[in-house]
Design a protein around this motif. Structure first.
Motif, PDB file in Angstrom:
ATOM      1  N   LEU A 149     -34.165  -1.912  -9.065  1.00  0.00           N
ATOM      2  CA  LEU A 149     -35.132  -2.037  -7.970  1.00  0.00           C
ATOM      3  C   LEU A 149     -34.874  -1.019  -6.864  1.00  0.00           C
ATOM      4  N   LEU A 150     -33.667  -0.455  -6.833  1.00  0.00           N
ATOM      5  CA  LEU A 150     -33.271   0.442  -5.743  1.00  0.00           C
ATOM      6  C   LEU A 150     -33.148   1.900  -6.159  1.00  0.00           C
ATOM      7  N   LEU A 151     -32.991   2.159  -7.483  1.00  0.00           N
ATOM      8  CA  LEU A 151     -32.729   3.513  -7.952  1.00  0.00           C
ATOM      9  C   LEU A 151     -33.535   3.817  -9.212  1.00  0.00           C
ATOM     10  N   PRO A 152     -33.780   5.107  -9.487  1.00  0.00           N
ATOM     11  CA  PRO A 152     -34.328   5.480 -10.804  1.00  0.00           C
ATOM     12  C   PRO A 152     -33.339   5.095 -11.900  1.00  0.00           C
ATOM     13  N   ALA A 153     -33.851   4.800 -13.107  1.00  0.00           N
ATOM     14  CA  ALA A 153     -33.001   4.325 -14.196  1.00  0.00           C
ATOM     15  C   ALA A 153     -31.881   5.304 -14.525  1.00  0.00           C
ATOM     16  N   SER A 154     -32.132   6.619 -14.400  1.00  0.00           N
ATOM     17  CA  SER A 154     -31.121   7.610 -14.763  1.00  0.00           C
ATOM     18  C   SER A 154     -29.953   7.663 -13.778  1.00  0.00           C
ATOM     19  N   LEU A 155     -30.127   7.099 -12.548  1.00  0.00           N
ATOM     20  CA  LEU A 155     -29.062   7.128 -11.540  1.00  0.00           C
ATOM     21  C   LEU A 155     -28.286   5.811 -11.475  1.00  0.00           C
ATOM     22  N   VAL A 156     -28.818   4.765 -12.099  1.00  0.00           N
ATOM     23  CA  VAL A 156     -28.145   3.464 -12.090  1.00  0.00           C
ATOM     24  C   VAL A 156     -26.739   3.545 -12.680  1.00  0.00           C
ATOM     25  N   PRO A 157     -26.511   4.238 -13.827  1.00  0.00           N
ATOM     26  CA  PRO A 157     -25.148   4.308 -14.374  1.00  0.00           C
ATOM     27  C   PRO A 157     -24.124   4.873 -13.399  1.00  0.00           C
ATOM     28  N   PHE A 158     -24.507   5.835 -12.553  1.00  0.00           N
ATOM     29  CA  PHE A 158     -23.554   6.429 -11.604  1.00  0.00           C
ATOM     30  C   PHE A 158     -23.073   5.386 -10.601  1.00  0.00           C
ATOM     31  N   SER A 159     -24.011   4.649  -9.990  1.00  0.00           N
ATOM     32  CA  SER A 159     -23.630   3.626  -9.017  1.00  0.00           C
ATOM     33  C   SER A 159     -22.784   2.533  -9.656  1.00  0.00           C
ATOM     34  N   LEU A 160     -23.202   2.091 -10.827  1.00  0.00           N
ATOM     35  CA  LEU A 160     -22.453   1.044 -11.530  1.00  0.00           C
ATOM     36  C   LEU A 160     -21.030   1.486 -11.845  1.00  0.00           C
ATOM     37  N   SER A 199     -21.263  16.235 -13.094  1.00  0.00           N
ATOM     38  CA  SER A 199     -21.478  17.566 -13.677  1.00  0.00           C
ATOM     39  C   SER A 199     -22.907  17.745 -14.175  1.00  0.00           C
ATOM     40  N   LEU A 200     -23.566  16.641 -14.595  1.00  0.00           N
ATOM     41  CA  LEU A 200     -24.947  16.714 -15.082  1.00  0.00           C
ATOM     42  C   LEU A 200     -25.971  16.513 -13.975  1.00  0.00           C
ATOM     43  N   GLY A 201     -25.497  16.273 -12.754  1.00  0.00           N
ATOM     44  CA  GLY A 201     -26.419  16.076 -11.632  1.00  0.00           C
ATOM     45  C   GLY A 201     -27.088  14.715 -11.625  1.00  0.00           C
ATOM     46  N   LEU A 202     -26.500  13.741 -12.331  1.00  0.00           N
ATOM     47  CA  LEU A 202     -27.092  12.405 -12.424  1.00  0.00           C
ATOM     48  C   LEU A 202     -26.561  11.508 -11.305  1.00  0.00           C
ATOM     49  N   TYR A 203     -26.760  11.948 -10.061  1.00  0.00           N
ATOM     50  CA  TYR A 203     -26.323  11.176  -8.903  1.00  0.00           C
ATOM     51  C   TYR A 203     -27.169  11.556  -7.704  1.00  0.00           C
ATOM     52  N   SER A 204     -27.065  10.769  -6.646  1.00  0.00           N
ATOM     53  CA  SER A 204     -27.752  11.063  -5.388  1.00  0.00           C
ATOM     54  C   SER A 204     -26.954  10.426  -4.263  1.00  0.00           C
ATOM     55  N   ASP A 205     -27.284  10.763  -3.028  1.00  0.00           N
ATOM     56  CA  ASP A 205     -26.574  10.171  -1.885  1.00  0.00           C
ATOM     57  C   ASP A 205     -26.760   8.656  -1.852  1.00  0.00           C
ATOM     58  N   ILE A 228     -40.562  -0.793 -18.853  1.00  0.00           N
ATOM     59  CA  ILE A 228     -41.049  -0.050 -20.018  1.00  0.00           C
ATOM     60  C   ILE A 228     -42.562  -0.147 -20.126  1.00  0.00           C
ATOM     61  N   ILE A 229     -43.097  -1.349 -19.931  1.00  0.00           N
ATOM     62  CA  ILE A 229     -44.556  -1.543 -20.001  1.00  0.00           C
ATOM     63  C   ILE A 229     -45.264  -0.694 -18.950  1.00  0.00           C
ATOM     64  N   GLU A 230     -44.685  -0.642 -17.745  1.00  0.00           N
ATOM     65  CA  GLU A 230     -45.306   0.141 -16.664  1.00  0.00           C
ATOM     66  C   GLU A 230     -45.186   1.638 -16.913  1.00  0.00           C
ATOM     67  N   GLN A 231     -43.999   2.115 -17.283  1.00  0.00           N
ATOM     68  CA  GLN A 231     -43.780   3.549 -17.456  1.00  0.00           C
ATOM     69  C   GLN A 231     -44.540   4.111 -18.654  1.00  0.00           C
ATOM     70  N   ASP A 232     -44.553   3.369 -19.759  1.00  0.00           N
ATOM     71  CA  ASP A 232     -45.179   3.877 -20.980  1.00  0.00           C
ATOM     72  C   ASP A 232     -46.624   3.428 -21.141  1.00  0.00           C
ATOM     73  N   GLN A 233     -47.133   2.715 -20.112  1.00  0.00           N
ATOM     74  CA  GLN A 233     -48.535   2.278 -20.106  1.00  0.00           C
ATOM     75  C   GLN A 233     -48.892   1.541 -21.398  1.00  0.00           C
ATOM     76  N   ILE A 234     -48.087   0.527 -21.705  1.00  0.00           N
ATOM     77  CA  ILE A 234     -48.307  -0.268 -22.911  1.00  0.00           C
ATOM     78  C   ILE A 234     -49.379  -1.327 -22.627  1.00  0.00           C
ATOM     79  N   VAL A 235     -50.418  -1.337 -23.435  1.00  0.00           N
ATOM     80  CA  VAL A 235     -51.515  -2.299 -23.271  1.00  0.00           C
ATOM     81  C   VAL A 235     -51.815  -2.919 -24.632  1.00  0.00           C
ATOM     82  N   VAL A 236     -51.894  -4.236 -24.690  1.00  0.00           N
ATOM     83  CA  VAL A 236     -52.206  -4.955 -25.925  1.00  0.00           C
ATOM     84  C   VAL A 236     -53.523  -5.703 -25.747  1.00  0.00           C
TER      85      VAL A 236
END
Length: 344
Positions: free
Chosen positions: A36-47, A187-193, A248-256
């Motif tokens: 809820l607070l970070l993009p999915a790619s930055l969550v591993p860094f904080s954790l 090193s991969l830039g997968l972080y932020s302040d 996933i439903i929101e990002q990939d626009q999944i509609v059934v």
């Protein structure tokens, strides 16, 4: 934002208490919150900042309980796997792996509901190859998601370790992984302040939790310890599944959609730029249709496509699979908003 940080701090203390009591899981509990607070790619860094600090503090508190046999077979095989997993973050959507992890966690529900006799498991010697495989798998998944603890908690329980040994051995196994992951993410830039400050909040809360939980652990029976462990796995799985599937439903626009008439039932699903349709007709049975691109056609069908494009404004292609029949192609041709369909 300040209120969210305060709630994150309080939730982290509680999560790491639960983690220590049941042998892991704080990170998996916190993933939905950090999503809820970070993009999915930055969550591993904080954790990883928080889990590294937590593992280090638990080693200081429970170091005499470490099972070194597991440590020496777990860590060497987990290090190359965590490198591979962390590097894949830029190419693989972490949400999909989180969803798979959620299913594995929910699968522990039968263990939670089992009777006391079935829940109490005798320890057994795992082959060294199994220890190596567990280490590799834990490292790979941890590299992508930043969390892995509860996913392999059943392994520690079945190995016959006591509750203090589980806490200490997991901490020793994972502290090296967390340090390596931090180096890779930076090193991969997968972080932020923002990710850094949230990680520090988690780290401080983890230290407080590690030094206060030793007053709680001696009062728990081994059976209750295991029940709490399996319960935390199931709850974490449900929470992770709910939060991740929504993203996933929101990002990939999944509609059934579903359309039902007297002649047929049609279920359709769109995912990104792909549309899939499952259709049932009483006269023809089941048919599965999937949208494809012109480059996926054979040479003869490509010629057909280019010929149709000369006469229509738009041409969409679907490949049709029917049980017991050869696959066919349908061309949906539009001109002045009028549809003409060709089946080949």
């Amino acid at each position: 934002m300040i209120l969210k940080i305060v709630l994150l701090f309080a939730g982290t203390v509680l999560a790491f208490w639960i983690s220590a009591i049941c042998g892991g899981g704080a990170s998996l509990i916190l993933i939905p919150v950090l999503n809820l607070l970070l993009p999915a790619s930055l969550v591993p860094f904080s954790l990883t900042i928080g889990t590294f600090t937590s593992s280090a503090s638990r080693i200081a508190v429970f170091k005499k309980h470490i099972n070194w046999k597991i440590f020496f077979w777990f860590v060497p095989f987990s290090i190359p796997a965590v490198l591979a997993g962390a590097c894949l973050i830029k190419y693989v959507n972490p949400n999909y792996l989180q969803l798979i992890v959620a299913f594995f966690l929910i699968a522990n529900l039968p263990q939670l509901l089992a009777s006391k006799n079935k829940t109490e498991e005798t320890g057994k010697e795992y082959p060294k190859s199994v220890l190596a495989l567990i280490g590799f798998s834990a490292g790979f998944i941890s590299g992508i998601t930043g969390a892995v603890g509860l996913l392999f908690n059943r392994f520690y329980l079945k190995f016959g370790l006591k509750k203090e040994e589980i806490v200490a051995t997991r901490a020793a196994n994972e502290v090296c992984l967390h340090l390596i992951k931090l180096i890779i993410y930076i090193s991969l830039g997968l972080y932020s302040d923002t990710a850094l400050w949230l990680g520090i909040v988690i780290a401080v809360a983890a230290i407080i939790s590690s030094y206060t939980v030793k007053c709680i652990l001696p009062h728990l029976s081994e059976n209750l310890f295991k029940k709490i462990g399996y319960g935390a796995m199931v709850v974490s799985g449900i929470t992770l599944f709910t939060g991740t599937s929504g993203k996933i439903i929101e990002q990939d626009q999944i509609v059934v959609n579903h359309l039902s008439t007297r002649q047929k039932n049609v279920y359709s699903m769109s995912w990104r730029d792909t549309k899939m349709v499952l259709e049932y007709k009483a006269s023809k049975g089941f048919e599965f249709e999937k949208s494809i691109q012109p480059e996926d056609l054979s040479e003869s069908l490509k010629e057909k496509y280019h010929t149709l494009m000369e006469h229509y404004d738009e041409v969409r292609i679907e490949k049709v699979y029917a049980f017991g029949k050869a696959s066919t192609h349908e061309f949906y041709c539009y001109k002045n908003n009028v549809l003409t369909r060709f089946k080949v």
